[in-house]
Design a protein around this motif. Structure first.
Motif, PDB file in Angstrom:
ATOM      1  N   VAL A  15      11.689   7.894  -4.149  1.00 51.20           N
ATOM      2  CA  VAL A  15      11.574   6.479  -4.486  1.00 51.20           C
ATOM      3  C   VAL A  15      10.685   5.761  -3.480  1.00 51.20           C
ATOM      4  N   ASP A  16      10.817   6.074  -2.210  1.00 52.78           N
ATOM      5  CA  ASP A  16      10.010   5.404  -1.193  1.00 52.78           C
ATOM      6  C   ASP A  16       8.527   5.680  -1.378  1.00 52.78           C
ATOM      7  N   ASP A  17       8.156   6.910  -1.723  1.00 54.10           N
ATOM      8  CA  ASP A  17       6.745   7.225  -1.982  1.00 54.10           C
ATOM      9  C   ASP A  17       6.240   6.465  -3.205  1.00 54.10           C
ATOM     10  N   ASN A  18       7.062   6.388  -4.244  1.00 53.56           N
ATOM     11  CA  ASN A  18       6.678   5.649  -5.449  1.00 53.56           C
ATOM     12  C   ASN A  18       6.460   4.174  -5.133  1.00 53.56           C
ATOM     13  N   LEU A  19       7.369   3.587  -4.341  1.00 53.96           N
ATOM     14  CA  LEU A  19       7.232   2.179  -3.986  1.00 53.96           C
ATOM     15  C   LEU A  19       6.003   1.946  -3.124  1.00 53.96           C
ATOM     16  N   ALA A  20       5.721   2.857  -2.199  1.00 57.70           N
ATOM     17  CA  ALA A  20       4.527   2.726  -1.356  1.00 57.70           C
ATOM     18  C   ALA A  20       3.264   2.812  -2.205  1.00 57.70           C
ATOM     19  N   PHE A  21       3.232   3.751  -3.130  1.00 62.30           N
ATOM     20  CA  PHE A  21       2.073   3.901  -4.013  1.00 62.30           C
ATOM     21  C   PHE A  21       1.892   2.647  -4.861  1.00 62.30           C
ATOM     22  N   ALA A  22       2.982   2.151  -5.440  1.00 65.68           N
ATOM     23  CA  ALA A  22       2.918   0.958  -6.282  1.00 65.68           C
ATOM     24  C   ALA A  22       2.467  -0.259  -5.482  1.00 65.68           C
ATOM     25  N   THR A  23       2.975  -0.403  -4.280  1.00 62.43           N
ATOM     26  CA  THR A  23       2.586  -1.528  -3.435  1.00 62.43           C
ATOM     27  C   THR A  23       1.109  -1.455  -3.078  1.00 62.43           C
ATOM     28  N   ASN A  24       0.634  -0.275  -2.717  1.00 64.32           N
ATOM     29  CA  ASN A  24      -0.781  -0.120  -2.384  1.00 64.32           C
ATOM     30  C   ASN A  24      -1.667  -0.419  -3.593  1.00 64.32           C
ATOM     31  N   LEU A  25      -1.291   0.077  -4.750  1.00 66.66           N
ATOM     32  CA  LEU A  25      -2.068  -0.195  -5.961  1.00 66.66           C
ATOM     33  C   LEU A  25      -2.079  -1.691  -6.258  1.00 66.66           C
TER      34      LEU A  25
END
Length: 93
Positions: A29-39
């Protein structure tokens, strides 16, 4: 970490064909949130839109703090300890 997703979004951005939302799934979940935030920062940065986020404009600051008035992160109910996120059940209501 997400080479297929990165390539997809690079192609999408180059063609200016963005959807109004995307669902990211995966075990971390943390990787997904980081990716989404960066995008989201790439798409909304005031100084460098569609490029490397400046990290300094108001949009970048809001997004880093989960305080942007138009960006909503939706998570599974068992992840409700994350600050600034809402549960999918709230969206359904």
């Amino acid at each position: 970490a997400y080479p297929t997703a990165i390539k997809f979004f690079e192609n999408t951005l180059s063609k200016s064909k963005l959807a109004n939302s995307y669902i990211l799934i995966g075990k971390n979940v943390d990787d997904n949130l980081a990716f989404a935030t960066n995008l989201t920062m790439i798409l909304n940065c005031s100084k460098n839109p569609f490029s490397t986020p400046c990290q300094e404009c108001i949009n970048c600051k809001w997004l880093r703090k989960n305080e942007h008035p138009e960006a909503i992160k939706i998570i599974k109910a068992d992840e409700d300890s994350k600050k600034g996120l809402i549960k999918i059940e709230s969206v359904r209501e």
